[in-house]
Design an enzyme around this catalytic site. Structure first.
Site, short mmCIF file in Angstrom:
data_model
loop_
_atom_site.label_atom_id
_atom_site.label_comp_id
_atom_site.label_asym_id
_atom_site.label_seq_id
_atom_site.Cartn_x
_atom_site.Cartn_y
_atom_site.Cartn_z
N SER A 174 37.29 34.44 42.05
CA SER A 174 37.57 35.43 41.00
C SER A 174 38.92 35.17 40.38
O SER A 174 39.85 34.68 41.05
CB SER A 174 37.54 36.81 41.66
N TYR B 265 40.45 42.67 48.80
CA TYR B 265 39.35 41.93 48.18
C TYR B 265 39.86 40.58 47.66
O TYR B 265 39.31 39.52 47.95
CB TYR B 265 38.74 42.75 47.02
N LYS C 52 39.13 36.52 48.87
CA LYS C 52 38.72 35.38 48.01
C LYS C 52 39.68 34.21 48.21
O LYS C 52 39.26 33.06 48.33
CB LYS C 52 38.71 35.80 46.54
P1 NAD Z 1 26.70 42.06 43.80
O1 NAD Z 1 27.21 43.08 44.75
O2 NAD Z 1 25.74 42.49 42.77
O3 NAD Z 1 26.06 40.85 44.61
C1 NAD Z 1 26.48 40.49 45.90
C2 NAD Z 1 25.25 40.37 46.76
O4 NAD Z 1 25.61 39.98 48.09
C3 NAD Z 1 24.48 41.69 46.88
O5 NAD Z 1 23.12 41.43 46.57
C4 NAD Z 1 24.65 42.10 48.34
O6 NAD Z 1 23.52 42.81 48.82
C5 NAD Z 1 24.85 40.74 49.00
N1 NAD Z 1 25.62 40.75 50.25
C6 NAD Z 1 26.83 41.31 50.46
N2 NAD Z 1 27.22 41.09 51.73
C7 NAD Z 1 26.24 40.37 52.33
C8 NAD Z 1 26.06 39.85 53.62
N3 NAD Z 1 26.95 40.06 54.60
N4 NAD Z 1 24.94 39.14 53.89
C9 NAD Z 1 24.01 38.94 52.92
N5 NAD Z 1 24.12 39.45 51.68
C10 NAD Z 1 25.23 40.15 51.39
O7 NAD Z 1 27.98 41.36 43.14
P2 NAD Z 1 28.07 40.32 41.96
O8 NAD Z 1 28.77 40.98 40.86
O9 NAD Z 1 26.77 39.68 41.72
O10 NAD Z 1 29.09 39.29 42.61
C11 NAD Z 1 28.66 38.12 43.27
C12 NAD Z 1 29.89 37.40 43.83
O11 NAD Z 1 30.78 37.11 42.76
C13 NAD Z 1 30.68 38.22 44.83
O12 NAD Z 1 31.13 37.35 45.85
C14 NAD Z 1 31.84 38.74 44.02
O13 NAD Z 1 32.97 38.98 44.81
C15 NAD Z 1 32.07 37.60 43.07
N6 NAD Z 1 32.72 38.03 41.82
C16 NAD Z 1 32.16 39.04 41.09
C17 NAD Z 1 32.79 39.48 39.94
C18 NAD Z 1 32.21 40.62 39.15
O14 NAD Z 1 32.94 41.22 38.38
N7 NAD Z 1 30.94 40.95 39.25
C19 NAD Z 1 33.98 38.86 39.52
C20 NAD Z 1 34.49 37.81 40.27
C21 NAD Z 1 33.87 37.40 41.43
C1 UD1 Z 2 38.40 44.38 38.18
C2 UD1 Z 2 38.96 44.15 39.56
C3 UD1 Z 2 39.15 42.66 39.77
C4 UD1 Z 2 37.85 41.90 39.53
C5 UD1 Z 2 37.38 42.21 38.11
C6 UD1 Z 2 36.08 41.55 37.76
C7 UD1 Z 2 40.29 46.19 39.92
C8 UD1 Z 2 41.66 46.75 40.09
N1 UD1 Z 2 40.22 44.87 39.67
O1 UD1 Z 2 39.35 43.95 37.29
O2 UD1 Z 2 39.58 42.41 41.08
O3 UD1 Z 2 38.06 40.52 39.68
O4 UD1 Z 2 37.21 43.64 37.99
O5 UD1 Z 2 35.05 42.15 38.47
O6 UD1 Z 2 39.30 46.88 40.07
N2 UD1 Z 2 39.09 50.29 32.30
C9 UD1 Z 2 39.21 51.53 31.71
N3 UD1 Z 2 38.38 52.53 32.14
C10 UD1 Z 2 37.44 52.35 33.10
C11 UD1 Z 2 37.32 51.07 33.70
C12 UD1 Z 2 38.17 50.07 33.28
O7 UD1 Z 2 40.04 51.74 30.84
O8 UD1 Z 2 36.72 53.30 33.46
C13 UD1 Z 2 39.96 49.19 31.83
C14 UD1 Z 2 40.87 48.60 32.89
O9 UD1 Z 2 42.07 49.30 32.95
C15 UD1 Z 2 40.99 47.16 32.38
C16 UD1 Z 2 39.65 46.88 31.70
O10 UD1 Z 2 39.10 48.15 31.40
O11 UD1 Z 2 42.01 47.09 31.41
C17 UD1 Z 2 38.68 46.11 32.57
O12 UD1 Z 2 38.54 46.78 33.81
P1 UD1 Z 2 37.50 46.29 34.92
O13 UD1 Z 2 36.17 46.14 34.34
O14 UD1 Z 2 37.65 47.20 36.11
O15 UD1 Z 2 37.99 44.82 35.29
P2 UD1 Z 2 39.44 44.30 35.79
O16 UD1 Z 2 40.48 45.32 35.67
O17 UD1 Z 2 39.68 43.02 35.10
#
Ligand code: NAD
Ligand code: UD1
Length: 339
Positions: A124, A148, A152
């Site tokens: 991330s 978190y 990572k």
């Molecule tokens: P998500 O929660 O929708 O998907 C994660 C999946 O992993 C879920 O289906 C959950 O059931 C499964 N899971 C969790 N722990 C598990 C375990 N111990 N064994 C088996 N399955 C397990 O999240 P996502 O948004 O699809 O994210 C996927 C990955 O990308 C995550 O590792 C997350 O940290 C990373 N990531 C997500 C974002 C984001 O904003 N969505 C941003 C950066 C990184």
């Molecule tokens: C969040 C996570 C970050 C993760 C990223 C992508 C936090 C502190 N950080 O970051 O670790 O990698 O998501 O999944 O949660 N905002 C509002 N109102 C809301 C929600 C968000 O104003 O109800 C604003 C936030 O202040 C920010 C922007 O929208 O400026 C995006 O927020 P968000 O979607 O939570 O993502 P990140 O802050 O980038």
């Protein structure tokens, strides 16, 4: 080629599984369903007309993993499984380290035991902490501000050490910026449980009438309109980045670390107005205090992804909003059906 997708029933995993199937890969989805529903995979099967080998299991449980690797010859793993809520990780750090870090240790051990040493890992942009400047390049200093993010970073470092100890490993670390949007069918999308923490699902739920108004966390940042700026990337573009990483992995020597972002920063107010335009709905909002831990600006330099993966994001902010809206409208309760 057989790909094991851990966390494949989740938001990014389900979109990636769909593209993998469409590209002819054999796919095994391994998920504990702690934050997902098997319904996402049923819909992927329907959309693609192909079967997914869906296995319920937990990456923390060696036996669950062994069952998969002893039956299937897995060529590569895309490792999405993990917990991802920043606030929750502050309250329950051990749960996050156990799941995200210890779970990945188990996974890598079982992979190595079965001769599978290719892994694409979901990292991330959070690993850049509060960057000194933007756009963010892969060689920027790394630090985490919460458990978190630290989980990572720990996994990134662990995977680098694993390669140093055994050069047969091939590792791609993908640092995602802010994934949003949904498949254009409106059949799969992001289904957060409870009140969404992230901006886009909160906007979508407000537009559909599930939330009264959006709180904008701060309008006094050093950005073009005072609200936070992020690099929103369409989840289908992101999923395509994983396919490019898989294509690359066969010829890879070592560890490749790549940003997956668009290179374009949008503010909270930009997102609200883009969403209103795409949906034709009003998104009521109020200005609220800054959220602790938030940063002003975060967007990628996507140049390295273009260079090494031949990948770049294609979808516009309008498509991100339209696709989110279609998914939200068709599935106001996500994958949970109401009786
Ligand atoms: P998500 O929660 O929708 O998907 C994660 C999946 O992993 C879920 O289906 C959950 O059931 C499964 N899971 C969790 N722990 C598990 C375990 N111990 N064994 C088996 N399955 C397990 O999240 P996502 O948004 O699809 O994210 C996927 C990955 O990308 C995550 O590792 C997350 O940290 C990373 N990531 C997500 C974002 C984001 O904003 N969505 C941003 C950066 C990184
Ligand atoms: C969040 C996570 C970050 C993760 C990223 C992508 C936090 C502190 N950080 O970051 O670790 O990698 O998501 O999944 O949660 N905002 C509002 N109102 C809301 C929600 C968000 O104003 O109800 C604003 C936030 O202040 C920010 C922007 O929208 O400026 C995006 O927020 P968000 O979607 O939570 O993502 P990140 O802050 O980038």
């Amino acid at each position: 080629m057989t790909v094991l997708v851990t966390g494949g029933a989740g938001y990014i995993g389900s979109h990636t599984t769909l593209l993998l199937l469409e590209s002819g890969y054999e796919v095994i989805v391994f998920d504990s369903f702690c934050n997902a529903s098997p319904e996402s995979i049923r819909r992927v099967e329907k959309l693609t007309g192909k079967n997914v080998n869906l296995i319920e299991g937990d990456i923390r449980k060696r036996d669950d993993l062994k069952k998969v690797f002893s039956v299937h010859k897995v060529d590569a793993v895309i490792h999405f499984a993990g917990l991802k809520a920043v606030g929750e990780s502050v309250e329950q750090p051990l749960r996050y380290y156990e799941n995200n870090v210890c779970g990945t240790v188990q996974l890598c051990e079982v992979m190595a035991e079965h001769g599978c040493k290719s892994i694409v890992f979901s990292s991330s942009a959070t690993v850049y902490g509060d960057p000194h400047t933007t756009p963010i390049k892969e060689d920027f200093p790394l630090y985490a501000t919460n458990p978190y993010g630290r989980s990572k970073l720990m996994v990134e470092e662990m995977l680098r050490d694993v390669y140093v100890s055994d050069s047969e490993w091939k590792v791609v670390l993908l640092r995602y910026f802010n994934p949003v949007g949904a498949h254009e069918s409106g059949q799969i999308g992001e289904d957060p449980s409870g009140i969404p923490n992230n901006l886009m699902p909160f906007i979508a739920q407000t537009a559909v009438g599930k939330r009264e108004k959006l709180s904008i966390f701060g309008d006094d940042y050093d950005t073009h309109d005072g609200t936070g700026v992020r690099d929103y990337i369409h989840v289908v573009d992101l999923a395509e980045g994983h396919l490019k990483a898989l294509e690359k992995i066969a010829s890879l020597n070592g560890v490749l670390t790549v940003n997956l972002g668009t290179g374009q920063g949008y503010s909270v107010l930009d997102m609200v107005s883009a969403f209103e335009k795409a949906s034709g709905k009003k998104v009521p909002y109020e200005i609220a205090p800054r959220r602790s831990g938030d940063i002003a600006k975060c967007y990628a330099d996507p140049g390295y992804a273009r260079e090494v993966l031949g990948w770049e994001a294609k979808k516009s902010i309008n498509e991100m909003c339209e696709d989110t809206w279609r998914w939200q409208r068709k599935n106001p309760n996500g994958y949970t059906e109401i009786s």
